[in-house]
Design an enzyme around this catalytic site. Sequence first.
Site, PDB file in Angstrom:
ATOM      1  CG  ASP A  78       8.525 -17.431 -48.201  1.00 21.78           C
ATOM      2  OD1 ASP A  78       8.073 -15.978 -49.150  1.00 21.78           O
ATOM      3  OD2 ASP A  78       7.472 -17.244 -48.251  1.00 21.78           O
TER       4      ASP A  78
HETATM    5  C1  BGC Z   1       5.782 -15.459 -50.670  1.00 20.32           C
HETATM    6  C2  BGC Z   1       6.022 -16.685 -51.275  1.00 20.32           C
HETATM    7  C3  BGC Z   1       6.488 -16.028 -52.350  1.00 20.32           C
HETATM    8  C4  BGC Z   1       7.520 -14.551 -51.989  1.00 20.32           C
HETATM    9  C5  BGC Z   1       8.386 -13.945 -53.029  1.00 20.32           C
HETATM   10  C6  BGC Z   1       5.866 -15.166 -50.223  1.00 20.32           C
HETATM   11  O1  BGC Z   1       5.562 -13.329 -49.651  1.00 20.32           O
HETATM   12  O2  BGC Z   1       5.056 -16.514 -48.777  1.00 20.32           O
HETATM   13  O3  BGC Z   1       5.435 -18.093 -51.810  1.00 20.32           O
HETATM   14  O4  BGC Z   1       7.284 -17.037 -53.751  1.00 20.32           O
HETATM   15  O5  BGC Z   1       6.961 -13.967 -51.049  1.00 20.32           O
HETATM   16  O6  BGC Z   1       7.228 -13.258 -53.619  1.00 20.32           O
END
Ligand code: BGC
Length: 757
Positions: free
Chosen positions: A290
């Site tokens: 993530d």
């Molecule tokens: C989130 C993810 C997301 C990623 C990219 C993160 O803060 O937890 O779900 O896909 O950002 O934007």
Amino acid sequence: MNHSYFLRSSLVFCLCFSVYSFTAVPPKHKPKTIEQKIDSLMATLSLDDKIGQTAQRGTSSRVKGPLAEALKTAVRNGRVSSVINVVDIDKVNELQRIAVKESPHHIPLIFSRDVIHGFKTIFTIPLGQAATWDAESVEAGARIAANEASASGIRWTFAPMLDIARDARWGRIAESAGEDPYLASVMAKACVNGFQGKDLSSPNSIAACAKHFAGYGAAEGGRDYNTANIPEQLLRDIYLKPFKAAKDAGIATFMTSFNDLNGVPASGNRFLLKTILRNEWKFDGMVVSDWNSVSEMITHGFATDSSQAAEKAVNAGVDMEMASNTYEHHLKELIRDGKVTLAQLNQAVRNVLRLKYRLGLFDHPYTQAPTSPAVLTAANLAAAKKSAAGSLVLLKNSNNILPLTSAVHKIAVIGPLADAPHDQLGTWTFDGESKDTQTPLNAMRQYWGKDNISYAAGLAYSRQHSHAGFADAIAAAKNADAIVFFGGEESILSGEAHSRADLGLPGSQDSLLMELSKTGKPVVLVIMAGRPITLSHVLDKVDAVVMAWHPGTMGGPAIAEVLAGEVNPSGRLPVTWPKTSGQEPLYYNHTNTGRPATKEAYVAIDSIPVGAWQSSLGNTSHYLDAGYLPQYPFGYGLSYTSFTYDDLQVKNSAIPVNGRLRVSAQIANTGKRKGTETVQLYVQQLTGDLVRPVRELKGFKRITLEPGQKQMVEFSIPAAELAYHHQNLQLATDPGKYKVWIGKNAAEGLEGSFVIK
Ligand code: BGC
């Protein structure tokens, strides 16, 4: 010339010719398999090139403007594998041209974006989509999102979010399919099929991503990013099920989660990523971290510095690093020092390259500009409207006040969400725009005629405390035949990092509703929110309640059609609805305790006599001030017609462990309208190696019946579906006694029983 001479010379000629043609035209090789292509490419890559293939770079979600020179240079040098949040087709093609033409090995980039519930055409939030219980419409929505996003060059979305959410305080419940592993698994498969299509290499297919692996939804106290403690049996029986369903449906990628699971951050969790995902499930796709979750392992206190964070993440099995750049900075020295093996890095790079081959990027790296409009088409908007209408859950309808009949001429439209296009789109909508959004106010004006709708928001936004707008709202209400109040939460109150401790209507909405109810006019409350909202203060002040979630671009017309009775509501709750926030976490498939409450033990706390003896209140598992029942059970939802259930038949009441449970019931539409019912099948195992949930959803069927029509609905469930992980962690179905229900929701139903031999 005699014949034999002719034949002989022709033979010689033919032989010569075929030898000639054999030597002149190279033999046809079997096309290389993807693994062979990866082998060939890997053999040419330097260590730096390989590390480059593990890097995802880009911008934050809403940055517009020219491409950063630093990003172009990094792509040119082969230091970037995937780009996040570049969505303009010209910029996508420009970066891809640099990668394919100017980088050392011409390896294409993958462009990624959070396309969560639509790209330009925003569908209802995922929790709303789950409330449709309609896999076909969810798949259609994901297909439309893929078509729209891929037209801008996006070939990878970070969806579906498959975290089981048992706590409505958690802001990301909005992005989930709710609390049930079976329903979430159905939704997972539908999303994978929709996003990825039949062929991942087709230019309008996008790779899906099962996130967040794993346990993120169990954040303690519903506070986002918080630690998750989940015993392994529960992890496997509840939290991992939708991920396994996504894997079985062929999902291309997985994303780790921010939380620690039982003390080990997910981005450094070998048990999750290696033991389960690779060894047990044989996943051969790609795993991305993530956003910054690799470097955040330092803040967790799991890695001393960014070098150790990289070491732990890559060794656990994170193939690509999103946002942070610990791999770029440290993998070389980690390999030199023997802390990471080259084989481990090679594995990660192979997983990345496999995804690029599967997406067909080596053959078709560029995005063709669409020749006809690709987004917000009439068909896409119609599908978004259908999905939003299907997600509406009718929670209360006293005296059948809904649908609003022809006797209702004048309607007062009130409330902070009646005309809030941005907020009705909900969380995670980077590309959807307010200007394309149809609000309930607009739709109702079109539907009932401008002159029949009087509008006064009463509150400018959901959290407003000022009562300054009340007088206008009350005046509008007094001149109307009925009041429709659009309340709930702005979109900013749910989603990532937007957890709430108090699940009530924010601001002064309760007070305004109380004032409106004093006018004596019927009040319809339409809730737009990313989670269930506690209503105990206002429930008896309103005549009808419709849960509309954050319904997206076409939310307005979808709601208008349901209020007018053109669409009969068929949504069912994918999450248990609490009376009060203190009941959370709250879910229907809990275990029994040794002292379950059997009747609603609610006593007004003030009525307990001073000095009363403990036992006089009953020693059962309940809250003194909230009892034990939810406001509405999982699976609940009303209709404008009525359905009755009869004639439960358990066809085989003694089933071998490898047999099937076959059970049926007759459902009748006993009302006056055509309607869709979601017939739900629940099972309980009475005694087990571990205590078993009081009910578990094992199947459901949506049926549409005309008034007076009846249908026999049959379920056939393999006994293997009743298996669970025992104390010794083995998955097994137990012989013994079971109960089964076919019903409307998790709290009702015709009850039968069976045994497994
Ligand atoms: C989130 C993810 C997301 C990623 C990219 C993160 O803060 O937890 O779900 O896909 O950002 O934007």
